[in-house]
Structures are given as structure tokens and as C-alpha cells.
Design an enzyme around this catalytic site. Structure first.
Site, short mmCIF file in Angstrom:
data_model
loop_
_atom_site.label_atom_id
_atom_site.label_comp_id
_atom_site.label_asym_id
_atom_site.label_seq_id
_atom_site.Cartn_x
_atom_site.Cartn_y
_atom_site.Cartn_z
N ALA A 47 0.80 -1.23 0.00
CA ALA A 47 0.00 0.00 0.00
C ALA A 47 0.84 1.28 0.00
O ALA A 47 0.67 2.14 -0.88
CB ALA A 47 -0.98 -0.04 1.17
N ASP A 233 -4.03 -2.69 3.96
CA ASP A 233 -4.19 -1.89 2.74
C ASP A 233 -5.19 -0.77 2.93
O ASP A 233 -5.14 0.25 2.25
CB ASP A 233 -4.57 -2.78 1.57
CG ASP A 233 -3.36 -3.58 1.15
OD1 ASP A 233 -3.07 -4.60 1.81
OD2 ASP A 233 -2.67 -3.16 0.21
N ASN A 243 -6.73 -6.43 4.24
CA ASN A 243 -5.33 -6.77 3.98
C ASN A 243 -5.31 -8.00 3.07
O ASN A 243 -6.37 -8.54 2.72
CB ASN A 243 -4.59 -7.04 5.30
CG ASN A 243 -3.08 -7.16 5.10
OD1 ASN A 243 -2.47 -6.30 4.44
ND2 ASN A 243 -2.46 -8.20 5.62
O1 MRU Z 1 -1.24 -7.06 -3.43
P1 MRU Z 1 -0.08 -6.45 -2.68
O2 MRU Z 1 1.17 -7.24 -2.82
O3 MRU Z 1 0.11 -4.98 -3.00
O4 MRU Z 1 -0.57 -6.56 -1.16
C1 MRU Z 1 0.21 -6.05 -0.14
C2 MRU Z 1 -0.35 -6.31 1.20
O5 MRU Z 1 -1.39 -6.87 1.37
C3 MRU Z 1 0.41 -5.80 2.34
O6 MRU Z 1 0.19 -6.58 3.45
C4 MRU Z 1 -0.09 -4.39 2.63
O7 MRU Z 1 -0.02 -3.58 1.50
C5 MRU Z 1 0.63 -3.79 3.74
S1 MRU Z 1 2.02 -2.95 3.11
C6 MRU Z 1 3.03 -2.39 4.28
#
Ligand code: MRU
Length: 342
Positions: A47, A233, A243
Site C-alpha cells: 500500500a 491496505d 489486507n
Molecule cells: O497485493 P499487494 O502485494 O500490494 O498486497 C500487499 C499487502 O497486502 C500488504 O500486506 C499491505 O499492503 C501492507 S504494506 C506495508
């Protein structure tokens, strides 16, 4: 400090996360279209990192001189970047912040707006690291000595461009000598746990063990986990947490086995405009990602499949939300409102 995002010779360079851990390849983006594509393909993901990359993408857009007025061009590019991924709210807040700072200085030409947006991107990038370090310190302070922490997906420097959220807590806890080891779930379908978190922990020299996503129940039932720490997220105003898919079952199992379940995220991930988890738009990705593992077919080519990228953990299952202004505790609606006012 290592960051998967850098501005070099007038372009945005991204460590291509689709190629890790096999290869460390930097992607060079000179247009906002290339940045949008990198975000969609998850070459840059997580995110906060998506927000930072998008901010540099806006600066790139304004540099290529255009005939339309800067505000109009900015609107077009905000739409292009905003349409890439719906769930992580940091992206949308970054675009809003950029729009506001341009609106506050009317009459600038393209070059001046480009300069303003590049400064903003750099500031956001720096802020991400500062905020992550504060989260890491508050999170590490929660741990007792010798804990075994389970985490999901990837929340380290690759996901934020800074020190990491849940990944930052893990790093700080390790530095403080409190961490025994980390359980890393592989995180199907795109394997952010095994490809990215394992890569980061190995580089940092932090002991970890990889498990399949389906192993979480066994780990908890056998008493092999002292604490779960994950990222987010989008966090709704009532504390519900969106998330990576698989977070919700982990939270349910943690509660069943009496293991604390913490979420580490910056305040920029909290969206007061999203009342509860039900209101979070959940990204659905190409079913082909489920039928394959890194491009190799693991199902009949035409097998129907569903691919929700995120799930929602109800706030009742969350032991605390670790932010840069401290650890928020229930009742979350009040704690969140206070944290956002500061
Ligand atoms: O689909 P992604 O790889 O972007 O998903 C990321 C996540 O779910 C992370 O846990 C979230 O963004 C937290 S980032 C510090």
C-alpha cells in the site's frame, strides 16, 4: 537505506518485484503510463509503496510538456493512476494530496507544477521512512523476549519504500534482541511471502521459516506462534482491516488459540471515509493467477476460478493497531478519530 523506489536522471526506477527473488532488475519509468502498468502488474506493490510510486508518476506526467492546462493534465493522470488498484487507500490519498497542493498555487506552468510534484513525491518518500520507524519502535515495544512472530504477505521495505510496517516491527524487534524467529506464509497466489518477505529477511539476517498458507492452523494449535503482526491496505473508521487475502482466517485462528493479532500501518492507511469493512472495494484480479504458479499451469486451462486479492478482518479480532502515533486499542472508532486529529 535500501528502497525499491528511486529517482535517477529524471526518471522513476523501480526494483521489479515480479522478478524477485530470482533477479534484481530495475525498471525505468519515464511516463505515467509505465508507472500505472508497473502498479497493475505488481512490479511495485504494498500500500505505501504504491502511493510513493504514483506520486513520482504524477511528476513524470507534468514534465512532458503538453498543450492542455496543467490542472487538466493532472486530472487525467490522477484518473489513470487511481484506476490501477482499488483497495490500498494510500494511493488515492496521495493523488488527493497532489491535487490539493497544485490547487493551492494557481497559475503555475507545466514545468513549475512538475517541480512541485517532484518535491512532494520526495517528501512522501522520506515521510514513509520516518513513519515506518515510529511504527516499528511502538510495535517492537509490545514484544516480550524470545517471541516467535507470524506474518503474512510482504510489509517490509519492498512494500513501503521505507523501513516497513509489520516488517519494520520485525526488524526493530530483531535489533532489540526480542525476536526468536519469524513464520512466513507463502501468500498464494502471487507468493509475496515466499518471494519477497523471505528475500528481505534473508538479507537482514533474521531467522525465519516458510510455511504454506494452510499451515497457520497447525502452527497456532501447536503453540508455535506468540504473536501475529500483519500490515493493512485500508483500515475503516471502525477499525475493520482490509489486507492480503488470508489475513482474516489467520485472525480467526489467532483468536481461537488466544494469540494476539496486531496490525501495523501508518495513519495514511486509515480511511475515515470508509465507515466499515463492508465499504472497502476489494480488488479482484485475473483468475489466471490462481490457475498458475508464476506462470506455470497448475489447473486445467479453462478451470473457473476466483481471485480476491484482499479480505476484511473485523475489528473485534484485532488486538491493537500499531501506528506512528502509538498503538490504538478498542474501541477503535474513538481511538482512530483521536489518532487522525493529531
Ligand atoms: O497485493 P499487494 O502485494 O500490494 O498486497 C500487499 C499487502 O497486502 C500488504 O500486506 C499491505 O499492503 C501492507 S504494506 C506495508
Amino acid at each position: 537505506v535500501f528502497s525499491p523506489i528511486r529517482w535517477t536522471d529524471g526518471a522513476l526506477e523501480l526494483l521489479d518485484q515480479t522478478r524477485l527473488p530470482a533477479e534484481e532488475v530495475w525498471l525505468r519509468c519515464e511516463t505515467p503510463e509505465q508507472v500505472a502498468d508497473a502498479i497493475k502488474r505488481l512490479a511495485v506493490r504494498g500500500a505505501p509503496a504504491i502511493g510513493v510510486a504514483a506520486a513520482y508518476g504524477l511528476a513524470l506526467a507534468m514534465r512532458a510538456g503538453r498543450s492542455e492546462p496543467p490542472e487538466e493534465r493532472l486530472d487525467q493522470v490522477c484518473e489513470l493512476l487511481g484506476d490501477t488498484r482499488p483497495t490500498a487507500v494510500n494511493l488515492h490519498r496521495t493523488l488527493e494530496r497532489a491535487r490539493r497542493s497544485v490547487a493551492e498555487r494557481p497559475g503555475l506552468d507545466h514545468a513549475a507544477v512538475a517541480e512541485l510534484l517532484l518535491d512532494l513525491a520526495r517528501e512522501l518518500h522520506r515521510e514513509e521512512d520516518d513513519v515506518d520507524r515510529a511504527i516499528a519502535a511502538y510495535g517492537a515495544a509490545l514484544l516480550d523476549s524470545g517471541e516467535r512472530v507470524l506474518t503474512h504477505c510482504n510489509t517490509g521495505p519492498l512494500a513501503t519504500g521505507g523501513y516497513g510496517t509489520a516488517g519494520g516491527v520485525i526488524q526493530a524487534a530483531w535489533a532489540a534482541g526480542k525476536l526468536r524467529e519469524v513464520w512466513v506464509t507463502e501468500t498464494r497466489p502471487l507468493l509475496q511471502g515466499s518471494r519477497l518477505t523471505a528475500w528481505e529477511l534473508e538479507r537482514a539476517g533474521i531467522p525465519f521459516r516458510l510455511v504454506t498458507d494452510a499451515s497457520v492452523g497447525t502452527l497456532l494449535a501447536r503453540g508455535l506462534v506468540d504473536r501475529v503482526v500483519v500490515g493493512a491496505d485500508r483500515i475503516a473508521a471502525n477499525g475493520d482491516v482490509a489486507n492480503k487475502i488470508g489475513t482474516y482466517p489467520t485472525a480467526v485462528l489467532a483468536r481461537r488459540h488466544g494469540v494476539p493479532f496486531y496490525v501495523a500501518a501508518p495513519r495514511s492507511t486509515i480511511d475515515p471515509g470508509t465507515p466499515s469493512g463492508e465499504d472497502v472495494p476489494i480488488e479482484e484480479r485475473d483468475p489466471a493467477e490462481v490457475r498458475t504458479v508464476l506462470g506455470v499451469p497448475v489447473a486445467p486451462a479453462a478451470a473457473p476460478a476466483s481471485n480476491w486479492a484482499f479480505d476484511v478482518t473485523p475489528h473485534e479480532l484485532v488486538s491493537g493497531i500499531v501506528t506512528e502515533v502509538g498503538v490504538l486499542a478498542p474501541p477503535y472508532d474513538e481511538a482512530i478519530a483521536r489518532a487522525l486529529e493529531r
